[in-house]
Scaffold this active site. Structure first.
Site: not given
Lengths: 389, 263
Positions: A366, A129, A339, A342, A368
């Site tokens: 689910e 919530e 990267q 590129g 942090t």
């Protein structure tokens, strides 16, 4: 797929082959469009259902295949390799089904699991919530008992599969003054009067996954749909997460695998300074590092999944490790994949920027990764005190 | 019970195919075998017919070496009920005449049926002859290049046959054979239960003795086709681009077409 061989059983091999075929033949052609347009993949759900994949995590007595977290993770990994968003149409249903699977009564299982196993209904998990995120005990949705019913009122947010699910596992409080001990889990049919689908979120990644607000406006829920007992909701939620985290980890693993494969094949074709860029140590080592991290994540996820499937107790800390490690790996690998490609990697014509966007959520949802580390630290302290007894 | 029979062929996966630059022939070694792609639509259509009719047995047949068993199992994993392998050293080097004869004998041995389905052609031989050949041996009608089925009940069908320009609507009475195009459907992905059934399935192998075939119609000696020469056609050249919007340019193009017998 460039990966270590885990000597899967014939059955496990079969579900991996099916998931791979669905990913390569059905998901790959649509992933860019569905990501861009935030389109929920109804036809993929149908294919997953017909292929028996929703049966994987459901016991045989409820029309499932009676496999476990390991097999559910194998499917999620394979689908996520191509699209981490569309994979949630699968893994999200497992998450929604777990409260019933783990804590439901025999009657509830008989009533709800077969249609989840057949894929006729998707399940959703509704806990979060606006004021109850990492502090999951702070739910404000109320459940008031009236005769043989409970009346639910409140608003859930960021509910994966919320608008497409047929069955919801919903967490409400029977007494807001009791905090954690007031939290109670209910099975809610999507056809319930007063249940509305609110705002559909516009997200950074996993855009083909539907994330919505669920509004409960005097929803009358039969008391027989209460999971466990009044006040056991927090335990139901946490117990569910202990089992579902390998699924998120597998989603992250699949995303990372897809990004590594994209970087590897690009680096073997792209020519700069007259040579394939894969001949340059800077690039070779980046991709070697990706592979190391991915295989380490895979080893952890597979082992934790098998540990859970063995029926072992106190696995929560290990499943938190798998989720945290794999999702951090996914973020690193996908960022590096962009990267390697590129400027092309930054463009939507190539899939790696999407994988980077998709990877981010696995560090957040689910629980942090910061909450996961709390779970791991508590687990370590408990294990130590248990050893000292 | 109603019955639909599908004919399939195991072919080299052309996506993986390489040509020997010296001899200009296909390198078959190490190339994986797949079900002829057009036959996948035939399998799917049989499954759709079963879904619609109910109480229908779907049977898939192939003629080939023992390893063609894998193609039959793949069809079973998609939901086909039964696979039959037609395999015998005496069948080796059969051309389309002999192959269609052998398949027709297998259908006779199997018993009654309602519809026979084949892909429009195989990607290796590209003849498109075996399907209609079977129908000829069995003395039943065949409809080739089916792109759409409007009506299909046991004993009656209305289908669309693709032509180079437009299509025909064809009505058929009684049992018949059709060869199908990719426009017809989208082949399904195998299910887990299908895959497990495929692993356990018993695949009967029928040889020349089982089918009571006439030696004069099978194998190399029973095949009227003789390959005189095989060659790789030269790749198409780029063509000529003509620009301009005046009458002279157009006349020039017509002249070129006429002189080169292009129309």
């Amino acid at each position: 797929m460039v990966k270590m061989n885990y000597e899967l059983t014939e059955e496990q091999q079969a579900i991996v082959e099916i998931a791979k075929q669905i990913a390569d033949e059905k998901i790959l052609p649509i992933r860019e469009e569905y990501d861009e347009g935030q389109i929920f993949p109804n036809e993929i759900v149908e294919i997953l259902a017909k292929s028996d994949l929703y049966r994987v995590f459901v016991p045989e007595e409820y029309d499932g295949l009676g496999m476990g977290i390991f097999e559910m993770s194998l499917v999620t990994e394979e689908l996520s390799r191509v699209c981490g968003g569309i994979a949630l149409a699968y893994a999200g249903s497992a998450l929604g089904a777990f409260p019933i699977l783990l804590y439901g009564s025999e009657e509830q299982k008989k009533k709800f699991l077969p249609s989840i196993a057949s894929g006729e209904k998707i399940a959703a998990f509704a806990l979060t919530e606006s004021e109850a995120g990492s502090d999951a005990s702070n739910v404000r949705t109320t459940a008031t008992k009236e005769g043989d019913h409970y009346i639910l009122n409140g608003t859930k947010q960021w509910i994966t599969n919320g608008g497409v699910a047929g069955v919801h596992s919903v967490f409400a409080t029977v007494d807001p003054t009791r905090g954690i001990r007031g939290m109670t889990a209910f099975i809610v049919d999507s056809e319930t009067d007063g249940l509305e689908i609110g705002k559909k979120e516009n997200k950074l990644g996993i855009r083909a996954s539907e994330t919505v607000e669920l509004i409960f406006n005097n929803c009358k829920i039969p008391a027989e749909n209460l999971i466990g007992r009044e006040g056991t909701g927090f335990r139901v939620a946490m117990g569910t997460f202990d089992q579902s985290r390998p699924g998120v980890a597998a989603q992250a693993l699949g995303i990372a695998q897809g990004a590594m494969e994209a970087a590897l094949s690009y680096a073997q074709e792209r020519i700069q300074f007259g040579s394939k860029i894969y001949s340059f140590q800077a690039i070779r080592f980046m991709i070697a590092d990706m592979a190391i991290k991915i295989e380490a994540a895979r080893a952890l996820i597979y082992n934790v999944s098998k540990l859970i499937d063995s029926g072992a107790k106190n696995t929560g800390g290990y499943s938190a490790m798998a989720k945290t490690f794999a999702s951090d790996v996914a973020m690193e690998v996908t960022t590096d994949a962009v990267q390697v490609l590129g400027g092309y990697g930054y463009m939507k014509e190539y899939p790696v920027e999407k994988m980077m966007r998709d990877a981010k959520i696995t560090q957040i949802f689910e629980g942090t990764n910061q909450i996961q580390r709390e779970v791991i630290a508590s687990h370590l302290a408990k294990e130590l005190s248990r050893l000292r007894k | 019970m109603k019955r639909v029979v599908v004919f399939i062929k195991q072919v080299p996966d052309t996506a993986e195919l390489k040509i020997d630059p010296v001899t200009n022939t296909m390198i078959r070694e190490g190339v994986p075998s797949i079900i002829n792609p057009f036959d996948m639509y035939a399998i799917e259509e049989a499954l759709k017919i079963k879904d619609k009719w109910g109480d229908t047995e779907t049977v898939v047949m192939t003629m080939g070496p023992p390893q063609a068993d894998a193609a039959l199992r793949e069809a079973i994993s998609m939901g086909i009920d039964k696979g039959i392998l037609l395999s015998d050293k005496k069948f080796a080097a059969s051309d389309t005449w002999a192959t269609s004869y052998i398949l027709s004998k297998a259908v006779e041995k199997l018993g009654d049926f309602d519809v026979l389905i084949a892909g429009k052609q195989a990607t290796d031989g590209d003849t498109a002859q075996v399907g209609p050949g079977v129908a000829t041996w069995l003395k039943i009608p065949s409809v080739t290049y089916v792109r759409k089925i409007d009506e299909l009940e046991p004993g009656h069908a209305k289908v669309e046959r693709m032509r180079s320009e437009g299509f025909d609507i064809i009505e058929v009475k009684g049992k018949f054979l059709m060869t199908v195009l990719k426009e017809l459907n989208e082949p399904r992905i195998p299910s887990f239960r299908g895959k497990m059934a495929a692993k356990k399935a018993e695949i009967p192998v029928w040889g020349a003795d089982d089918l009571n075939t006439d030696e004069a119609n099978i194998g190399f000696t029973g095949s009227p086709t003789r390959v005189v020469k095989a060659f790789t056609p030269p790749p198409k050249k780029g063509g000529i681009k003509v620009e301009g919007d005046d009458l002279e340019t157009v006349k020039g193009v017509f002249k070129f077409i006429k002189e080169n017998h292009l129309a």
